[in-house]
Design a protein around this motif. Structure first.
Motif, PDB file in Angstrom:
ATOM      1  N   UNK A 157       7.844  55.732  -7.380  1.00 23.21           N
ATOM      2  CA  UNK A 157       7.764  57.096  -7.138  1.00 23.21           C
ATOM      3  C   UNK A 157       8.100  58.185  -7.729  1.00 23.21           C
ATOM      4  N   UNK A 158       9.099  57.567  -9.326  1.00 20.86           N
ATOM      5  CA  UNK A 158       9.403  58.639 -10.230  1.00 20.86           C
ATOM      6  C   UNK A 158       8.187  58.249 -11.489  1.00 20.86           C
ATOM      7  N   UNK A 159       6.949  57.321 -10.929  1.00 23.23           N
ATOM      8  CA  UNK A 159       6.876  56.848 -12.405  1.00 23.23           C
ATOM      9  C   UNK A 159       5.425  56.028 -11.699  1.00 23.23           C
ATOM     10  N   UNK A 160       4.882  56.613 -10.515  1.00 19.15           N
ATOM     11  CA  UNK A 160       3.569  56.852  -9.877  1.00 19.15           C
ATOM     12  C   UNK A 160       2.432  56.165 -11.087  1.00 19.15           C
ATOM     13  N   UNK A 161       1.512  56.925 -11.754  1.00 16.04           N
ATOM     14  CA  UNK A 161       0.861  56.555 -12.504  1.00 16.04           C
ATOM     15  C   UNK A 161       0.933  55.309 -13.510  1.00 16.04           C
ATOM     16  N   UNK A 162       2.562  54.634 -13.836  1.00 18.21           N
ATOM     17  CA  UNK A 162       3.075  53.892 -14.705  1.00 18.21           C
ATOM     18  C   UNK A 162       3.775  52.671 -14.019  1.00 18.21           C
ATOM     19  N   UNK A 163       4.278  52.795 -12.970  1.00 19.49           N
ATOM     20  CA  UNK A 163       4.887  51.213 -12.873  1.00 19.49           C
ATOM     21  C   UNK A 163       4.430  50.787 -11.014  1.00 19.49           C
ATOM     22  N   UNK A 164       4.003  49.753 -11.150  1.00 18.73           N
ATOM     23  CA  UNK A 164       3.314  48.717  -9.640  1.00 18.73           C
ATOM     24  C   UNK A 164       4.010  47.578  -9.153  1.00 18.73           C
ATOM     25  N   UNK A 165       4.117  47.366  -8.196  1.00 19.67           N
ATOM     26  CA  UNK A 165       5.660  46.734  -8.055  1.00 19.67           C
ATOM     27  C   UNK A 165       3.805  46.249  -6.600  1.00 19.67           C
ATOM     28  N   UNK A 166       4.426  44.785  -6.716  1.00 22.47           N
ATOM     29  CA  UNK A 166       4.192  43.524  -5.664  1.00 22.47           C
ATOM     30  C   UNK A 166       4.598  43.196  -5.322  1.00 22.47           C
ATOM     31  N   UNK A 167       5.287  42.363  -3.696  1.00 21.44           N
ATOM     32  CA  UNK A 167       5.910  41.775  -3.214  1.00 21.44           C
ATOM     33  C   UNK A 167       5.099  40.759  -3.284  1.00 21.44           C
ATOM     34  N   UNK A 168       5.733  39.118  -3.258  1.00 14.12           N
ATOM     35  CA  UNK A 168       4.885  38.298  -2.176  1.00 14.12           C
ATOM     36  C   UNK A 168       6.141  36.958  -1.417  1.00 14.12           C
ATOM     37  N   UNK A 169       5.107  36.397  -0.247  1.00 15.22           N
ATOM     38  CA  UNK A 169       6.668  36.381   0.209  1.00 15.22           C
ATOM     39  C   UNK A 169       5.799  35.045   0.521  1.00 15.22           C
ATOM     40  N   UNK A 170       6.629  33.193   0.133  1.00 14.06           N
ATOM     41  CA  UNK A 170       6.226  32.009  -0.162  1.00 14.06           C
ATOM     42  C   UNK A 170       6.433  31.504   1.148  1.00 14.06           C
ATOM     43  N   UNK A 171       7.130  31.660   2.267  1.00 15.86           N
ATOM     44  CA  UNK A 171       7.373  31.212   3.299  1.00 15.86           C
ATOM     45  C   UNK A 171       6.920  31.593   4.813  1.00 15.86           C
ATOM     46  N   UNK A 172       5.985  32.595   4.237  1.00 18.56           N
ATOM     47  CA  UNK A 172       5.005  33.220   5.575  1.00 18.56           C
ATOM     48  C   UNK A 172       3.787  33.060   5.323  1.00 18.56           C
ATOM     49  N   UNK A 173       2.996  32.948   6.535  1.00 19.45           N
ATOM     50  CA  UNK A 173       1.605  32.822   6.441  1.00 19.45           C
ATOM     51  C   UNK A 173       1.186  34.213   6.250  1.00 19.45           C
ATOM     52  N   UNK A 174      -0.574  33.339   5.303  1.00 19.79           N
ATOM     53  CA  UNK A 174      -1.332  34.440   4.926  1.00 19.79           C
ATOM     54  C   UNK A 174      -1.383  35.531   6.338  1.00 19.79           C
ATOM     55  N   UNK A 175      -2.150  36.987   6.134  1.00 20.48           N
ATOM     56  CA  UNK A 175      -1.989  37.705   5.155  1.00 20.48           C
ATOM     57  C   UNK A 175      -1.083  38.025   4.620  1.00 20.48           C
ATOM     58  N   UNK A 176       0.111  38.238   4.791  1.00 21.12           N
ATOM     59  CA  UNK A 176       1.650  38.772   4.624  1.00 21.12           C
ATOM     60  C   UNK A 176       1.971  37.659   3.683  1.00 21.12           C
ATOM     61  N   UNK A 177       2.114  36.480   3.733  1.00 13.12           N
ATOM     62  CA  UNK A 177       2.439  35.557   2.859  1.00 13.12           C
ATOM     63  C   UNK A 177       1.570  34.533   2.505  1.00 13.12           C
ATOM     64  N   UNK A 178       1.732  34.323   0.903  1.00 14.47           N
ATOM     65  CA  UNK A 178       1.727  33.474  -0.049  1.00 14.47           C
ATOM     66  C   UNK A 178       2.130  33.108  -1.443  1.00 14.47           C
TER      67      UNK A 178
END
Length: 286
Positions: A220-241
């Motif tokens: 929120x403080x740096x929307x043009x500079x920072x991006x964050x993506x989270x992956x969850x290995x124990x969940x089924x696609x499309x949420x997990x991978x």
């Protein structure tokens, strides 16, 4: 498993004490499998034995909070000897609970509650996010320690990666588990220097995710500079991978032409097997 840095730091010296401090009974029982031979002569003592950075001081547990089923945030009130200590970007401290013979490395994070933040105006504190490993010798003791208990602390220790804004105009930060803590520190430093930071964090489930609010605030403080993506290995696609070379290849920083030319660095931080697998995948992508 500790990586090249710790080996190079003690190369040519007697690192017995350092090994004993960092490893438990299970690790020491494995030593016969790696026996090479007897030394021809005595070595110098480890340089770390006399290092001022490795001198432990007594801190006190000021507050704890359960943030996931197996992870706590623990706020330590620092002794006067560390009142003016500088925290390195992505760096860590060594923590040793009462009665323990070994220590572990933890990166401080800025996630203290409002009451602790107010107290920090008069007393220097550091907050650590500590995941409990049932077979561990340090994390269970820290989780069970009551308020006011003494914890030995040494540091600060520098990060294995040195962020230089003039050379690193973009960072790809890949982490797993508590590896999110040093990546948060590096992402803050990058944003403050007007450098881009793309963060990719792998956890088993959403309930295991750490520092979610802190990363969201940074975006929120740096929307043009920072991006964050989270992956969850124990969940089924499309949420997990599972995080692998195919997923990494889709990262925008790696796909953009010319980014590498202006100084793209990739930093991986997680369990040893995670670091090895992801490091190999990144190398395969150039």
């Amino acid at each position: 498993p500790g990586g090249a840095n710790i080996v190079l730091q003690h190369a040519g010296t007697d690192a017995t004490r350092e090994f004993d401090l960092r490893h438990g009974v299970a690790a020491r029982n494995q030593l016969p499998n790696f026996y090479v031979g007897e030394l021809a002569g005595p070595l110098h003592n480890s340089i770390a034995d006399s290092s001022e950075d490795k001198k432990f001081h007594a801190a006190r547990i000021l507050q704890t909070e359960q943030i996931t089923p197996d992870t706590k945030s623990i706020v330590l009130e620092l002794p006067h000897a560390l009142a003016d200590v500088e925290v390195f970007c992505g760096g860590h401290f060594l923590l040793k609970p009462p009665g323990a013979n070994i220590f572990r490395s933890y990166t401080p994070v800025d996630c203290c509650s409002q009451s602790v933040a107010a107290a920090s105006a008069q007393r220097r504190t550091l907050c650590f996010v500590i995941k409990r490993y049932p077979a561990g010798e340090v994390s269970p003791a820290l989780h069970c320690a009551p308020l006011g208990a003494e914890v030995l602390i040494a540091g600060p220790m520098p990060c294995g990666f040195t962020f230089v804004p003039e050379h690193h105009r973009a960072l790809l930060l890949v982490g797993g588990g508590t590896g999110a803590a040093p990546l948060l520190s590096l992402a803050h430093a990058a944003a403050s220097a007007q450098c881009r930071a793309s963060v990719l964090i792998s956890d088993r489930t959403a309930e295991d995710a750490l520092l979610v609010r802190e990363f969201e605030q940074l975006v929120r403080d740096h929307p043009r500079l920072v991006s964050v993506r989270r992956l969850f290995s124990n969940l089924s696609p499309p949420r997990g991978c599972r995080l692998d070379a195919e997923i990494l290849a889709k990262e925008p920083l790696l796909a953009e032409r010319g980014v590498a030319a202006v100084g793209l660095a990739a930093v991986v931080c997680g369990p040893p097997s995670f670091n090895s697998d992801i490091g190999t995948a990144l190398q395969s992508l150039g």
